[in-house]
Design a protein around this motif. Structure first.
Motif, short mmCIF file in Angstrom:
data_model
loop_
_atom_site.label_atom_id
_atom_site.label_comp_id
_atom_site.label_asym_id
_atom_site.label_seq_id
_atom_site.Cartn_x
_atom_site.Cartn_y
_atom_site.Cartn_z
N ALA A 1 0.79 -1.28 -0.08
CA ALA A 1 0.02 0.04 -0.02
C ALA A 1 0.84 1.20 0.01
CB ALA A 1 -1.00 0.07 1.23
N SER A 2 1.85 1.36 0.86
CA SER A 2 2.93 2.51 0.94
C SER A 2 3.31 2.83 -0.57
CB SER A 2 4.11 2.35 1.95
OG SER A 2 4.84 1.18 1.53
N THR A 3 3.82 1.81 -1.23
CA THR A 3 4.25 2.17 -2.70
C THR A 3 3.16 2.58 -3.54
OG1 THR A 3 5.83 0.21 -2.16
CG2 THR A 3 5.63 1.12 -4.46
N ILE A 4 2.16 1.87 -3.55
CA ILE A 4 0.83 2.54 -4.25
C ILE A 4 0.64 3.53 -4.10
CG2 ILE A 4 -1.55 2.00 -4.75
CD1 ILE A 4 -1.33 -1.02 -4.24
N MET B 1 1.53 -13.08 4.46
CA MET B 1 1.05 -12.54 5.70
C MET B 1 2.29 -12.17 6.34
SD MET B 1 -2.22 -12.85 6.53
CE MET B 1 -3.53 -13.95 6.04
N MET B 2 3.70 -12.68 6.32
CA MET B 2 4.74 -12.29 7.01
C MET B 2 5.38 -11.13 6.24
SD MET B 2 6.80 -16.19 7.52
CE MET B 2 8.41 -15.31 7.86
N LYS B 3 5.21 -11.04 4.86
CA LYS B 3 5.57 -9.75 4.23
C LYS B 3 4.89 -8.49 4.69
CE LYS B 3 4.33 -9.34 -0.01
NZ LYS B 3 4.23 -9.46 -1.56
N ARG B 4 3.84 -8.67 5.29
CA ARG B 4 3.01 -7.47 5.68
C ARG B 4 3.13 -7.42 7.21
NH1 ARG B 4 0.98 -8.76 1.02
NH2 ARG B 4 0.11 -7.49 -0.55
N LYS B 5 3.91 -8.44 7.77
CA LYS B 5 4.12 -8.06 9.37
C LYS B 5 2.92 -8.82 10.07
CE LYS B 5 7.80 -5.01 8.92
NZ LYS B 5 8.32 -3.63 9.52
N GLY B 6 2.13 -9.73 9.52
CA GLY B 6 0.73 -10.15 10.10
C GLY B 6 -0.30 -9.15 10.17
N SER C 1 -9.34 -7.84 9.80
CA SER C 1 -8.15 -7.54 8.79
C SER C 1 -7.42 -8.81 8.23
CB SER C 1 -7.06 -6.37 9.55
OG SER C 1 -6.23 -6.25 8.52
N PHE C 2 -7.28 -9.71 9.37
CA PHE C 2 -6.91 -11.02 9.05
C PHE C 2 -7.66 -11.51 8.09
CE2 PHE C 2 -6.66 -15.65 9.49
CZ PHE C 2 -5.46 -15.83 9.29
N LEU C 3 -9.12 -11.60 8.43
CA LEU C 3 -9.95 -12.46 7.39
C LEU C 3 -9.83 -11.93 6.20
CD1 LEU C 3 -12.02 -14.44 7.30
CD2 LEU C 3 -13.88 -12.95 7.91
N LEU C 4 -9.84 -10.67 5.87
CA LEU C 4 -9.79 -9.86 4.74
C LEU C 4 -8.65 -10.42 4.09
CD1 LEU C 4 -11.16 -6.27 5.30
CD2 LEU C 4 -12.58 -8.46 4.34
N HIS C 5 -7.50 -10.21 4.50
CA HIS C 5 -6.11 -10.66 3.77
C HIS C 5 -6.16 -12.18 3.68
CE1 HIS C 5 -3.92 -6.95 3.70
NE2 HIS C 5 -4.67 -6.63 4.80
N LEU C 6 -6.96 -12.96 4.46
CA LEU C 6 -6.68 -14.31 4.22
C LEU C 6 -7.60 -14.61 2.87
CD1 LEU C 6 -6.76 -17.41 5.00
CD2 LEU C 6 -8.56 -17.11 6.39
N LYS C 7 -8.99 -14.11 2.85
CA LYS C 7 -9.62 -14.13 1.57
C LYS C 7 -9.09 -13.49 0.31
CE LYS C 7 -13.07 -16.72 2.99
NZ LYS C 7 -13.59 -17.94 2.39
N GLU C 8 -8.27 -12.37 0.49
CA GLU C 8 -7.63 -12.17 -0.68
C GLU C 8 -6.54 -13.02 -1.23
OE1 GLU C 8 -3.94 -8.76 -1.70
OE2 GLU C 8 -5.17 -8.70 0.25
N CYS C 9 -5.83 -13.71 -0.13
CA CYS C 9 -4.72 -14.98 -0.64
C CYS C 9 -5.79 -16.22 -1.28
CB CYS C 9 -4.31 -15.26 0.40
SG CYS C 9 -3.09 -14.28 1.18
#
Length: 228
Positions: A29-32, A183-188, A193-201
């Protein structure tokens, strides 16, 4: 500002397309924000709306059919929790996953505990009784055959057996590896927020052979995003 992809948007269509283009290649996100000139707070709101839509897409897909499935659970969180040894799930998020070999797709569900009742409830929502199921030898899978899942076979990881011809869970374990690296790349993540990123994966894995950028733009053009 008129934007066919987002209701009541304060960004241009070109900026939104750029956001989706960078998001599609899993850019941080920071790069975007830096590349698009959009404030971090505004970008986070947009990306949250995008991930909420991905969550709905994953949940609305038709998963229930006859196939060959691999089932497994994984634990997300700190590697070690003080006072807990071994495979304990205390302080961690438990995710149950079902991998469809024929479609090469995965379905995930966050669960509170790994017991037969919980696992069966998830499996019954996705797997037909005529399907073949491969799991490890974890005791919570024992009742499957008593619940009409007669084509259930296991590999005994505890005895260093990881594959027996076609009987293995390498597909779902491959997904766990990809997801944990992300997940590790984004430091968890924590909470919703976890559920949204899980479903993104899950979404990225299931659409890995598609052009995600074009797919998302077509979805948002048919049904524009609402920023929450």
């Amino acid at each position: 500002m008129k934007n066919k992809y987002v209701f009541r948007s304060h960004i241009s269509e070109r900026q939104f397309r750029d956001i989706i283009r960078y998001f599609s290649i899993d850019m941080e996100a920071s790069t975007i924000a830096l590349l698009t000139g959009i404030s971090t707070n505004s970008l986070r709101k947009i990306l949250k709306a995008v991930r909420l839509r991905l969550f709905k897409i994953c949940e609305q897909e038709d998963h229930c059919h006859e196939s060959i499935f691999e089932c497994d659970q994984s634990y997300f969180g700190a590697r070690r929790v003080r006072g807990v040894r071994g495979r304990g799930s205390k302080g961690k998020t438990i995710v149950f996953g079902i991998y469809d070999r024929r479609r090469e797709s995965v379905y995930t569900r966050v669960i509170k505990q790994v017991d037969s009742k919980t696992i069966l409830k998830v499996i019954k929502a996705v797997v037909t009784c005529s399907s073949t199921i491969y799991t490890d030898g974890f005791r919570s899978y024992i009742p499957l055959k008593k619940n009409r899942y007669l084509h259930h076979e296991t590999v005994e990881h505890g005895r260093n057996e990881f594959a027996r011809n076609e009987v293995h869970v390498n597909g779902i374990e491959n997904f766990w590896g990809i997801t944990k690296i992300s997940m590790m790349k984004r430091k968890g993540f924590k909470g919703s927020s976890f559920l949204l990123h899980l479903k993104e994966c899950e979404f990225r894995f299931n659409h890995r052979h598609s052009n995600i950028y074009h797919f998302l733009l077509s979805i948002f053009r048919k049904c524009p995003l609402k920023l929450y």
